[in-house]
Scaffold this motif. Structure first.
Motif, PDB file in Angstrom:
ATOM      1  N   GLU A  57       0.800  -1.226   0.000  1.00  0.00           N
ATOM      2  CA  GLU A  57       0.000   0.000   0.000  1.00  0.00           C
ATOM      3  C   GLU A  57       0.833   1.276   0.000  1.00  0.00           C
ATOM      4  O   GLU A  57       0.286   2.367  -0.117  1.00  0.00           O
ATOM      5  N   ILE A  58       2.159   1.190   0.115  1.00  0.00           N
ATOM      6  CA  ILE A  58       2.954   2.413   0.290  1.00  0.00           C
ATOM      7  C   ILE A  58       3.590   2.935  -0.999  1.00  0.00           C
ATOM      8  O   ILE A  58       4.048   4.080  -1.037  1.00  0.00           O
ATOM      9  N   PHE A  59       3.597   2.141  -2.078  1.00  0.00           N
ATOM     10  CA  PHE A  59       4.249   2.580  -3.315  1.00  0.00           C
ATOM     11  C   PHE A  59       3.284   3.336  -4.219  1.00  0.00           C
ATOM     12  O   PHE A  59       2.135   2.919  -4.387  1.00  0.00           O
ATOM     13  N   GLN A  60       3.768   4.443  -4.842  1.00  0.00           N
ATOM     14  CA  GLN A  60       2.983   5.142  -5.851  1.00  0.00           C
ATOM     15  C   GLN A  60       2.813   4.260  -7.092  1.00  0.00           C
ATOM     16  O   GLN A  60       3.608   3.352  -7.328  1.00  0.00           O
ATOM     17  N   LEU A  61       1.792   4.550  -7.892  1.00  0.00           N
ATOM     18  CA  LEU A  61       1.452   3.698  -9.029  1.00  0.00           C
ATOM     19  C   LEU A  61       2.616   3.524  -9.998  1.00  0.00           C
ATOM     20  O   LEU A  61       2.844   2.432 -10.511  1.00  0.00           O
ATOM     21  N   GLU A  62       3.398   4.602 -10.223  1.00  0.00           N
ATOM     22  CA  GLU A  62       4.456   4.544 -11.233  1.00  0.00           C
ATOM     23  C   GLU A  62       5.556   3.536 -10.871  1.00  0.00           C
ATOM     24  O   GLU A  62       6.281   3.056 -11.735  1.00  0.00           O
ATOM     25  N   ILE A  63       5.675   3.213  -9.583  1.00  0.00           N
ATOM     26  CA  ILE A  63       6.707   2.248  -9.167  1.00  0.00           C
ATOM     27  C   ILE A  63       6.095   1.061  -8.422  1.00  0.00           C
ATOM     28  O   ILE A  63       6.812   0.250  -7.850  1.00  0.00           O
ATOM     29  N   ARG A  64       4.758   0.951  -8.451  1.00  0.00           N
ATOM     30  CA  ARG A  64       4.090  -0.046  -7.605  1.00  0.00           C
ATOM     31  C   ARG A  64       4.437  -1.473  -8.003  1.00  0.00           C
ATOM     32  O   ARG A  64       4.736  -2.313  -7.152  1.00  0.00           O
ATOM     33  N   SER A  65       4.408  -1.771  -9.300  1.00  0.00           N
ATOM     34  CA  SER A  65       4.713  -3.134  -9.734  1.00  0.00           C
ATOM     35  C   SER A  65       6.171  -3.485  -9.440  1.00  0.00           C
ATOM     36  O   SER A  65       6.490  -4.568  -8.934  1.00  0.00           O
ATOM     37  N   ALA A  66       7.078  -2.539  -9.720  1.00  0.00           N
ATOM     38  CA  ALA A  66       8.500  -2.760  -9.413  1.00  0.00           C
ATOM     39  C   ALA A  66       8.708  -2.898  -7.906  1.00  0.00           C
ATOM     40  O   ALA A  66       9.462  -3.765  -7.448  1.00  0.00           O
ATOM     41  N   GLY A  67       8.024  -2.050  -7.139  1.00  0.00           N
ATOM     42  CA  GLY A  67       8.146  -2.102  -5.688  1.00  0.00           C
ATOM     43  C   GLY A  67       7.669  -3.419  -5.111  1.00  0.00           C
ATOM     44  O   GLY A  67       8.305  -4.000  -4.226  1.00  0.00           O
ATOM     45  N   GLN A  68       6.552  -3.927  -5.650  1.00  0.00           N
ATOM     46  CA  GLN A  68       6.041  -5.211  -5.163  1.00  0.00           C
ATOM     47  C   GLN A  68       6.987  -6.346  -5.535  1.00  0.00           C
ATOM     48  O   GLN A  68       7.182  -7.285  -4.760  1.00  0.00           O
ATOM     49  N   SER A  69       7.599  -6.267  -6.713  1.00  0.00           N
ATOM     50  CA  SER A  69       8.569  -7.292  -7.108  1.00  0.00           C
ATOM     51  C   SER A  69       9.787  -7.285  -6.193  1.00  0.00           C
ATOM     52  O   SER A  69      10.292  -8.345  -5.803  1.00  0.00           O
ATOM     53  N   ILE A  70      10.258  -6.092  -5.854  1.00  0.00           N
ATOM     54  CA  ILE A  70      11.393  -5.993  -4.932  1.00  0.00           C
ATOM     55  C   ILE A  70      11.010  -6.541  -3.563  1.00  0.00           C
ATOM     56  O   ILE A  70      11.785  -7.246  -2.907  1.00  0.00           O
ATOM     57  N   THR A  71       9.775  -6.241  -3.130  1.00  0.00           N
ATOM     58  CA  THR A  71       9.279  -6.761  -1.856  1.00  0.00           C
ATOM     59  C   THR A  71       9.298  -8.287  -1.846  1.00  0.00           C
ATOM     60  O   THR A  71       9.796  -8.923  -0.915  1.00  0.00           O
ATOM     61  N   VAL A  72       8.720  -8.885  -2.903  1.00  0.00           N
ATOM     62  CA  VAL A  72       8.640 -10.345  -2.977  1.00  0.00           C
ATOM     63  C   VAL A  72      10.031 -10.960  -3.109  1.00  0.00           C
ATOM     64  O   VAL A  72      10.340 -11.973  -2.465  1.00  0.00           O
ATOM     65  N   ALA A  73      10.888 -10.336  -3.936  1.00  0.00           N
ATOM     66  CA  ALA A  73      12.247 -10.854  -4.105  1.00  0.00           C
ATOM     67  C   ALA A  73      13.006 -10.821  -2.782  1.00  0.00           C
ATOM     68  O   ALA A  73      13.718 -11.773  -2.435  1.00  0.00           O
ATOM     69  N   ALA A  74      12.858  -9.714  -2.050  1.00  0.00           N
ATOM     70  CA  ALA A  74      13.508  -9.623  -0.736  1.00  0.00           C
ATOM     71  C   ALA A  74      12.976 -10.704   0.196  1.00  0.00           C
ATOM     72  O   ALA A  74      13.744 -11.345   0.938  1.00  0.00           O
ATOM     73  N   ASN A  75      11.662 -10.926   0.147  1.00  0.00           N
ATOM     74  CA  ASN A  75      11.067 -11.970   0.982  1.00  0.00           C
ATOM     75  C   ASN A  75      11.655 -13.334   0.663  1.00  0.00           C
ATOM     76  O   ASN A  75      12.059 -14.086   1.555  1.00  0.00           O
ATOM     77  N   PHE A  76      11.730 -13.655  -0.635  1.00  0.00           N
ATOM     78  CA  PHE A  76      12.279 -14.957  -1.028  1.00  0.00           C
ATOM     79  C   PHE A  76      13.756 -15.076  -0.674  1.00  0.00           C
ATOM     80  O   PHE A  76      14.220 -16.135  -0.247  1.00  0.00           O
ATOM     81  N   LEU A  77      14.505 -13.992  -0.868  1.00  0.00           N
ATOM     82  CA  LEU A  77      15.940 -14.029  -0.577  1.00  0.00           C
ATOM     83  C   LEU A  77      16.193 -14.290   0.903  1.00  0.00           C
ATOM     84  O   LEU A  77      16.987 -15.168   1.271  1.00  0.00           O
ATOM     85  N   PHE A  78      15.489 -13.551   1.763  1.00  0.00           N
ATOM     86  CA  PHE A  78      15.698 -13.727   3.200  1.00  0.00           C
ATOM     87  C   PHE A  78      15.113 -15.056   3.685  1.00  0.00           C
ATOM     88  O   PHE A  78      15.669 -15.686   4.592  1.00  0.00           O
ATOM     89  N   THR A  79      13.990 -15.482   3.074  1.00  0.00           N
ATOM     90  CA  THR A  79      13.430 -16.787   3.429  1.00  0.00           C
ATOM     91  C   THR A  79      14.404 -17.898   3.062  1.00  0.00           C
ATOM     92  O   THR A  79      14.621 -18.840   3.832  1.00  0.00           O
ATOM     93  N   PHE A  80      15.001 -17.783   1.869  1.00  0.00           N
ATOM     94  CA  PHE A  80      15.990 -18.774   1.437  1.00  0.00           C
ATOM     95  C   PHE A  80      17.166 -18.817   2.415  1.00  0.00           C
ATOM     96  O   PHE A  80      17.622 -19.899   2.808  1.00  0.00           O
ATOM     97  N   ALA A  81      17.655 -17.653   2.809  1.00  0.00           N
ATOM     98  CA  ALA A  81      18.805 -17.602   3.712  1.00  0.00           C
ATOM     99  C   ALA A  81      18.491 -18.281   5.043  1.00  0.00           C
ATOM    100  O   ALA A  81      19.304 -19.053   5.571  1.00  0.00           O
ATOM    101  N   ILE A  82      17.297 -18.016   5.587  1.00  0.00           N
ATOM    102  CA  ILE A  82      16.917 -18.629   6.864  1.00  0.00           C
ATOM    103  C   ILE A  82      16.680 -20.128   6.687  1.00  0.00           C
ATOM    104  O   ILE A  82      17.144 -20.950   7.491  1.00  0.00           O
ATOM    105  N   ALA A  83      15.976 -20.507   5.614  1.00  0.00           N
ATOM    106  CA  ALA A  83      15.698 -21.928   5.380  1.00  0.00           C
ATOM    107  C   ALA A  83      16.991 -22.710   5.164  1.00  0.00           C
ATOM    108  O   ALA A  83      17.140 -23.839   5.632  1.00  0.00           O
ATOM    109  N   GLN A  84      17.921 -22.087   4.451  1.00  0.00           N
ATOM    110  CA  GLN A  84      19.180 -22.760   4.129  1.00  0.00           C
ATOM    111  C   GLN A  84      20.062 -22.920   5.362  1.00  0.00           C
ATOM    112  O   GLN A  84      20.834 -23.872   5.457  1.00  0.00           O
TER     113      GLN A  84
END
Length: 457
Positions: free
Chosen positions: A364-391
Motif C-alpha cells: 500500500e505504500i508505493f505510488q502507481l508509477e513504481i508499484r509493480s517494481a516495488g512489489q517485485s522488490i518486496t517479494v524478491a527480498a522476501n524470497f531471498l531472506f526466506t531462502f537464507a533462513i531456510a538454508q
C-alpha cells in the motif's frame, strides 16, 4: 513421514533412529533436505522479476493465472516423483508459482479495496495462507496413517486442488481499474469498473487520483531505476526492511520445521504432525482477528503487540530447551506440551502482526508509477531472506542449539523498536495519497521533502 524420508532422505532417517551419539539438535542437519526446502524460494526470487513485467504490461490477472498453472504442474510432479530430482523440479515449479502470485495478488487486493477496508481485505491474503497451512497439516496428519508411499504422494499431489481453484478462478476475475488505466486509454471502461467495485456512481475524486497517478506512471520508462531515487527512499527501505524482519522473527523455522522441532523435543511422528495442526489452527484464528482489528487499531499497534508476544515466548522456549533438553535428553510430556503452548502464543503474535502486515504495508505504500517494481522488490527480498533462513536453520539449530531461539528473539526486539521509530501509520490513507505520510514523518521528511517544499507540507 518415514516412507518419504526413506525414499529421498534415508541418511536423515538413519540418524534420527539409529545414531544415539548425535545431538538432538543435529539429527536433521542435511544439505539435501535443506535444498529441498529452500529450492522453492530461489525459484520464487528469480521469477518474481518476470512477474513484474507481466503485471505491468499485461495486467494483474495474467500473473495470477500464470502462477496457478505453475502450481498445477509442480503439484503433479511432486505427487508422481520417482527420484529426488523430480521432487526438486516439482518444488521449483511451485516456487515459480509463488513468484507470480506473491507479486500480483497483494497488489490486486490493495488496488481493488476501498481505502477504509484495505487493511482487512489485504490481510485476507495472509488468512488464506494460514488456511492453506492448516489444510496441508491436516492432510499430512491424515495421510501419515497410511504408513506407505501413497501417504506422501497423496499429500503432495493434493496441492493441485487449491492450484486448480486459483487457475480457474483467475479466469473470471475482473482487472483492476489501476491496471486498465495503466495499460490502455480506455478510461471509461476503468471508471465503470471502479463504480462497480465501489457500489456507487460517485467515484469522480478517486478516479481523478487514478488518472493523475497513471499520467505520472506512464512517464516512467525504467521503474527499477526510478525507485532508487531519493523521494522513493522511505518506501524502498521499508519494503526491504519489513521482509528482512519478517523472516528473522523465526516464523519460517516454525512453518518449515514444526514437526521436526516437536520430534526434537520428544513427541512421536503422529504427535508431531498433530501439534503442527494445532499451531495452524491458532495461526489462522489470529490472522482472522487481525483482519477485524487492523483498520481500527492501525498497523503500528498490531506490530508492537505481536512483537512483545513473540519476544517473550521465544525467550521462554529457549530457556526451557537449554535447561531441560540438552544434547541427548528428552523433554517430559509436560515440558513438550508447554513448548507447544508457547509456540502457539508465538504463532498468534506473528499471525496478527508481522504475518499479514508484512504483505499489507509494502503493497500500500508505493505510488502507481513504481508499484509493480516495488512489489517485485518486496517479494524478491522476501524470497531471498526466506531462502537464507531456510538454508541455514538446520545448521544453526545444530550449532547454536537452544540459543537459536534467543537469536530470533533478539531480532524481534530490534524490529519492534524499528517500527515504533520509523513506520508512519497508514490506516485510512487513500493509496494514491500515501506519499504524504512520509512528508509528515519526523525522520523521513528530511529525505523526501525537497528544499522549498517545507511550507507546502
Amino acid at each position: 513421514m518415514e516412507p518419504f524420508l526413506n525414499k529421498f532422505f534415508a541418511e536423515v532417517n538413519r540418524k534420527m533412529k539409529e545414531d544415539e551419539e548425535i545431538s538432538n539438535y543435529c539429527k536433521f542437519d542435511s544439505q539435501l533436505l535443506t535444498s529441498f526446502t529452500s529450492s522453492l524460494y530461489i525459484a520464487g526470487l528469480v521469477f518474481t522479476f518476470f512477474a513484474s513485467s507481466v503485471t505491468r504490461s499485461f495486467g494483474r490477472k495474467p500473473s495470477i493465472l500464470a502462477g496457478g498453472v505453475a502450481f498445477l504442474v509442480g503439484a503433479a510432479l511432486g505427487g508422481a516423483a520417482a527420484n529426488v530430482y523430480m521432487l526438486l523440479l516439482g518444488r521449483i515449479l511451485l516456487g515459480i508459482g509463488l513468484g507470480f502470485t506473491n507479486q500480483a495478488i497483494p497488489l490486486y487486493l490493495s488496488e481493488m479495496a476501498p481505502h477504509n477496508y484495505r487493511g482487512a481485505i489485504n490481510n485476507g491474503f495472509q488468512l488464506c495462507v494460514g488456511i492453506g497451512v492448516l489444510s496441508a497439516n491436516l492432510v499430512n496428519f491424515g495421510t501419515e496413517k497410511l504408513k506407505n508411499s501413497s501417504s506422501w504422494r497423496i499429500s503432495l499431489a493434493l496441492a493441485g486442488v487449491p492450484a486448480s481453484l486459483l487457475t480457474l478462478g483467475s479466469i473470471f476475475l475482473p482487472e483492476t481499474p489501476n491496471s486498465l488505466i495503466q495499460r490502455s486509454d480506455e478510461h471509461q471502461k476503468a471508471k465503470k469498473m471502479l463504480q462497480r467495485i465501489r457500489g456507487t456512481d460517485d467515484v469522480d475524486a478517486e478516479f481523478e487520483d487514478l488518472v493523475k497517478a497513471n499520467a505520472t506512471s506512464k512517464a516512467i520508462k525504467k521503474p527499477f531505476v526510478k525507485i532508487t531515487q531519493r523521494k522513493y527512499r522511505p518506501q524502498l527501505v521499508m519494503a526491504i526492511a519489513i521482509q528482512f524482519f519478517q523472516q528473522v522473527t523465526g516464523i519460517n523455522v516454525i512453518s518449515f520445521y514444526a514437526p521436526i522441532l516437536f520430534r526434537t523435543v520428544g513427541l512421536d511422528e503422529s504427535g508431531s504432525l498433530l501439534s503442527a495442526v494445532v499451531v495452524g489452527v491458532v495461526g489462522t484464528a489470529a490472522t482472522l482477528i487481525s483482519m477485524l482489528l487492523v483498520d481500527k487499531l492501525g498497523r503500528r499497534a498490531l506490530f508492537t503487540v505481536g512483537g512483545v508476544q513473540m519476544f517473550v515466548s521465544q525467550i521462554v522456549i529457549g530457556s526451557i530447551m537449554a535447561a531441560q533438553l540438552g544434547d541427548h535428553g528428552r523433554l517430559s510430556k509436560g515440558y513438550a506440551y508447554l513448548v507447544l503452548v508457547l509456540i502457539c502464543i508465538y504463532v498468534a503474535g506473528f499471525a496478527w502482526s508481522w504475518g499479514p502486515l508484512g504483505w499489507l504495508v509494502p503493497s500500500e505504500i508505493f505510488q502507481l508509477e513504481i508499484r509493480s517494481a516495488g512489489q517485485s522488490i518486496t517479494v524478491a527480498a522476501n524470497f531471498l531472506f526466506t531462502f537464507a533462513i531456510a538454508q541455514s536453520f538446520l545448521f544453526m539449530l545444530c550449532r547454536l542449539k537452544s540459543g537459536t531461539f534467543f537469536f530470533f528473539g533478539g531480532w524481534v526486539l530490534i524490529m519492534t523498536s524499528f517500527v515504533l521509530l520509523f513506520l508512519p501509520e497508514t490506516k485510512y490513507i487513500p493509496i494514491e495519497q500515501m506519499d504524504r505520510v512520509w512528508m509528515e514523518h519526523w525522520f523521513w521528511k528530511r529525505i523526501v521533502v525537497e528544499p522549498g517544499q517545507e511550507s507546502r507540507v
